[in-house]
Design a protein around this motif. Sequence first.
Motif, PDB file in Angstrom:
ATOM      1  N   TYR A 104       0.840  -1.197   0.000  1.00  0.00           N
ATOM      2  CA  TYR A 104       0.000   0.000   0.000  1.00  0.00           C
ATOM      3  C   TYR A 104       0.874   1.246   0.000  1.00  0.00           C
ATOM      4  O   TYR A 104       1.949   1.272   0.613  1.00  0.00           O
ATOM      5  CB  TYR A 104      -0.916  -0.002   1.227  1.00  0.00           C
ATOM      6  N   ASP A 105       0.407   2.275  -0.668  1.00  0.00           N
ATOM      7  CA  ASP A 105       1.135   3.542  -0.765  1.00  0.00           C
ATOM      8  C   ASP A 105       0.441   4.571   0.129  1.00  0.00           C
ATOM      9  O   ASP A 105      -0.596   5.116  -0.222  1.00  0.00           O
ATOM     10  CB  ASP A 105       1.157   4.022  -2.213  1.00  0.00           C
ATOM     11  N   LYS A 106       1.033   4.821   1.288  1.00  0.00           N
ATOM     12  CA  LYS A 106       0.488   5.820   2.205  1.00  0.00           C
ATOM     13  C   LYS A 106       1.307   7.100   2.075  1.00  0.00           C
ATOM     14  O   LYS A 106       2.335   7.282   2.726  1.00  0.00           O
ATOM     15  CB  LYS A 106       0.524   5.314   3.651  1.00  0.00           C
ATOM     16  N   GLU A 107       0.882   7.965   1.181  1.00  0.00           N
ATOM     17  CA  GLU A 107       1.514   9.270   0.960  1.00  0.00           C
ATOM     18  C   GLU A 107       3.015   9.120   0.712  1.00  0.00           C
ATOM     19  O   GLU A 107       3.840   9.811   1.291  1.00  0.00           O
ATOM     20  CB  GLU A 107       1.248  10.196   2.162  1.00  0.00           C
ATOM     21  N   GLY A 108       3.359   8.185  -0.159  1.00  0.00           N
ATOM     22  CA  GLY A 108       4.748   7.985  -0.532  1.00  0.00           C
ATOM     23  C   GLY A 108       5.489   6.988   0.329  1.00  0.00           C
ATOM     24  O   GLY A 108       6.628   6.641   0.036  1.00  0.00           O
ATOM     25  N   ARG A 109       4.865   6.504   1.386  1.00  0.00           N
ATOM     26  CA  ARG A 109       5.485   5.487   2.242  1.00  0.00           C
ATOM     27  C   ARG A 109       4.826   4.152   1.958  1.00  0.00           C
ATOM     28  O   ARG A 109       3.613   4.021   1.990  1.00  0.00           O
ATOM     29  CB  ARG A 109       5.315   5.850   3.721  1.00  0.00           C
ATOM     30  N   TYR A 110       5.642   3.153   1.654  1.00  0.00           N
ATOM     31  CA  TYR A 110       5.110   1.855   1.269  1.00  0.00           C
ATOM     32  C   TYR A 110       4.912   0.957   2.482  1.00  0.00           C
ATOM     33  O   TYR A 110       5.788   0.840   3.334  1.00  0.00           O
ATOM     34  CB  TYR A 110       6.036   1.180   0.260  1.00  0.00           C
ATOM     35  N   ILE A 111       3.761   0.322   2.540  1.00  0.00           N
ATOM     36  CA  ILE A 111       3.417  -0.568   3.636  1.00  0.00           C
ATOM     37  C   ILE A 111       3.217  -1.969   3.067  1.00  0.00           C
ATOM     38  O   ILE A 111       2.337  -2.192   2.241  1.00  0.00           O
ATOM     39  CB  ILE A 111       2.141  -0.102   4.361  1.00  0.00           C
ATOM     40  N   PHE A 112       4.046  -2.909   3.508  1.00  0.00           N
ATOM     41  CA  PHE A 112       3.946  -4.295   3.080  1.00  0.00           C
ATOM     42  C   PHE A 112       2.997  -5.032   4.018  1.00  0.00           C
ATOM     43  O   PHE A 112       3.222  -5.057   5.226  1.00  0.00           O
ATOM     44  CB  PHE A 112       5.315  -4.966   3.133  1.00  0.00           C
ATOM     45  N   PRO A 148      -7.831   2.189   3.075  1.00  0.00           N
ATOM     46  CA  PRO A 148      -8.046   3.499   2.423  1.00  0.00           C
ATOM     47  C   PRO A 148      -6.944   3.881   1.443  1.00  0.00           C
ATOM     48  O   PRO A 148      -7.122   4.811   0.643  1.00  0.00           O
ATOM     49  CB  PRO A 148      -8.074   4.483   3.605  1.00  0.00           C
ATOM     50  N   TYR A 149      -5.804   3.199   1.481  1.00  0.00           N
ATOM     51  CA  TYR A 149      -4.660   3.600   0.670  1.00  0.00           C
ATOM     52  C   TYR A 149      -4.598   2.800  -0.627  1.00  0.00           C
ATOM     53  O   TYR A 149      -4.974   1.623  -0.662  1.00  0.00           O
ATOM     54  CB  TYR A 149      -3.367   3.412   1.465  1.00  0.00           C
ATOM     55  N   PRO A 150      -4.109   3.430  -1.692  1.00  0.00           N
ATOM     56  CA  PRO A 150      -3.996   2.702  -2.968  1.00  0.00           C
ATOM     57  C   PRO A 150      -2.898   1.651  -2.895  1.00  0.00           C
ATOM     58  O   PRO A 150      -1.945   1.770  -2.129  1.00  0.00           O
ATOM     59  CB  PRO A 150      -3.640   3.809  -3.960  1.00  0.00           C
ATOM     60  N   THR A 151      -3.054   0.623  -3.697  1.00  0.00           N
ATOM     61  CA  THR A 151      -2.019  -0.405  -3.794  1.00  0.00           C
ATOM     62  C   THR A 151      -1.146  -0.125  -5.005  1.00  0.00           C
ATOM     63  O   THR A 151      -1.551   0.576  -5.937  1.00  0.00           O
ATOM     64  CB  THR A 151      -2.633  -1.803  -3.921  1.00  0.00           C
ATOM     65  N   ILE A 152       0.042  -0.663  -4.977  1.00  0.00           N
ATOM     66  CA  ILE A 152       0.940  -0.493  -6.115  1.00  0.00           C
ATOM     67  C   ILE A 152       1.311  -1.875  -6.642  1.00  0.00           C
ATOM     68  O   ILE A 152       1.414  -2.843  -5.883  1.00  0.00           O
ATOM     69  CB  ILE A 152       2.205   0.295  -5.735  1.00  0.00           C
ATOM     70  N   PRO A 153       1.488  -1.996  -7.960  1.00  0.00           N
ATOM     71  CA  PRO A 153       1.762  -3.315  -8.541  1.00  0.00           C
ATOM     72  C   PRO A 153       3.169  -3.792  -8.217  1.00  0.00           C
ATOM     73  O   PRO A 153       4.114  -3.020  -8.170  1.00  0.00           O
ATOM     74  CB  PRO A 153       1.599  -3.065 -10.039  1.00  0.00           C
ATOM     75  N   TYR A 154       3.276  -5.086  -7.988  1.00  0.00           N
ATOM     76  CA  TYR A 154       4.576  -5.672  -7.717  1.00  0.00           C
ATOM     77  C   TYR A 154       4.478  -7.169  -7.984  1.00  0.00           C
ATOM     78  O   TYR A 154       3.526  -7.819  -7.572  1.00  0.00           O
ATOM     79  CB  TYR A 154       4.980  -5.435  -6.265  1.00  0.00           C
ATOM     80  N   ALA A 155       5.430  -7.701  -8.681  1.00  0.00           N
ATOM     81  CA  ALA A 155       5.464  -9.138  -8.934  1.00  0.00           C
ATOM     82  C   ALA A 155       6.593  -9.748  -8.123  1.00  0.00           C
ATOM     83  O   ALA A 155       7.747  -9.383  -8.293  1.00  0.00           O
ATOM     84  CB  ALA A 155       5.661  -9.413 -10.418  1.00  0.00           C
ATOM     85  N   ASP A 156       6.240 -10.661  -7.230  1.00  0.00           N
ATOM     86  CA  ASP A 156       7.261 -11.312  -6.425  1.00  0.00           C
ATOM     87  C   ASP A 156       7.864 -12.476  -7.203  1.00  0.00           C
ATOM     88  O   ASP A 156       7.458 -12.798  -8.311  1.00  0.00           O
ATOM     89  CB  ASP A 156       6.684 -11.805  -5.109  1.00  0.00           C
TER      90      ASP A 156
END
Length: 321
Positions: A104-112, A148-156
Amino acid sequence: MKKIISVISAAVMTLSLTAPKTLAAESWREAFVTRLMKVMSTDPSYTDVVLTDIDRNGIPEAFVIKNSADGGISAGFTMVGNSIQSINVPSDIIGTCLEDITVYDKEGRYIFVGREIPRYSAVINFYKLELDGADLKATKINKSDVSPYPTIPYADMFGNNFMTSGYPNRAKIEEFVNSYEKVNNLTASKSTAKLLVDGKEVEVAGYTVNNSNYYKIRDIAMFVRTTPARFNVEWDESLSAISILTGVKYVVVGGELDDDNSSGLNVEENSAPIYVDGDETQVTAYNINGSTYFKIRDLADLVGFSVDWDGDAQAIILRTE
């Protein structure tokens, strides 16, 4: 394919040296293969491997897990400098939590956030995953904490077909590790932050990468060359390394304070070892268009100046005394 993320973080400064690529960027692959062979030989019941980049430094972390609904994590490791470093893994999550991660992208901070469904339970557990030094931390959260935060694409990278006759197959492991690619390429944009050196604003071009500011080390060396924090920087041919000498007045080579007007940006992990006063130091660094970037706070600790951030003025405050 599950979702995870591979984006680099850190607030770093740049070094205007062109260093030949040695073993850094790719050296982790061979080391990972050797370590995976060892771990999976020790306990063949742990057959699944996840490669991810939770600390976003360009080199993935590897986790070996058991393929079951309640299987744990056998081992975790990554590469720091030229050496494999073990990762302490939590005992209160099951391995599949690392196979099913959303970022998740919380205002530029990524949350795994890892997702697990334990055996004998219909309850889905969510954990915030963080890499703190050599420790993987898993903090249980509610899905509503991040929804509430947008997700960002990532392929593991996830695989489990590595065994032949009960023994890990090196060729299969090599194919898996060598297929790892950074799906989310690093990007950089011109920094809008001010830089003040001993109270005086200076004109310097910098970059912002993931909301962090980067500056050329030769530019900083120019600004502090007549102060107690002076240092010189050069390329050491004998070590194929970047060499920083503290307390030495910077030798001007030309090109300092030049603005990079390239229309495109190439951002990648720095591959050269870094020495400070003859001692190798482990500092995460990245290259932008051929110049190497260091974390400004790391450099401050190494050469002896202080750094603060003025949020109201959007300014980096550098003090040499």
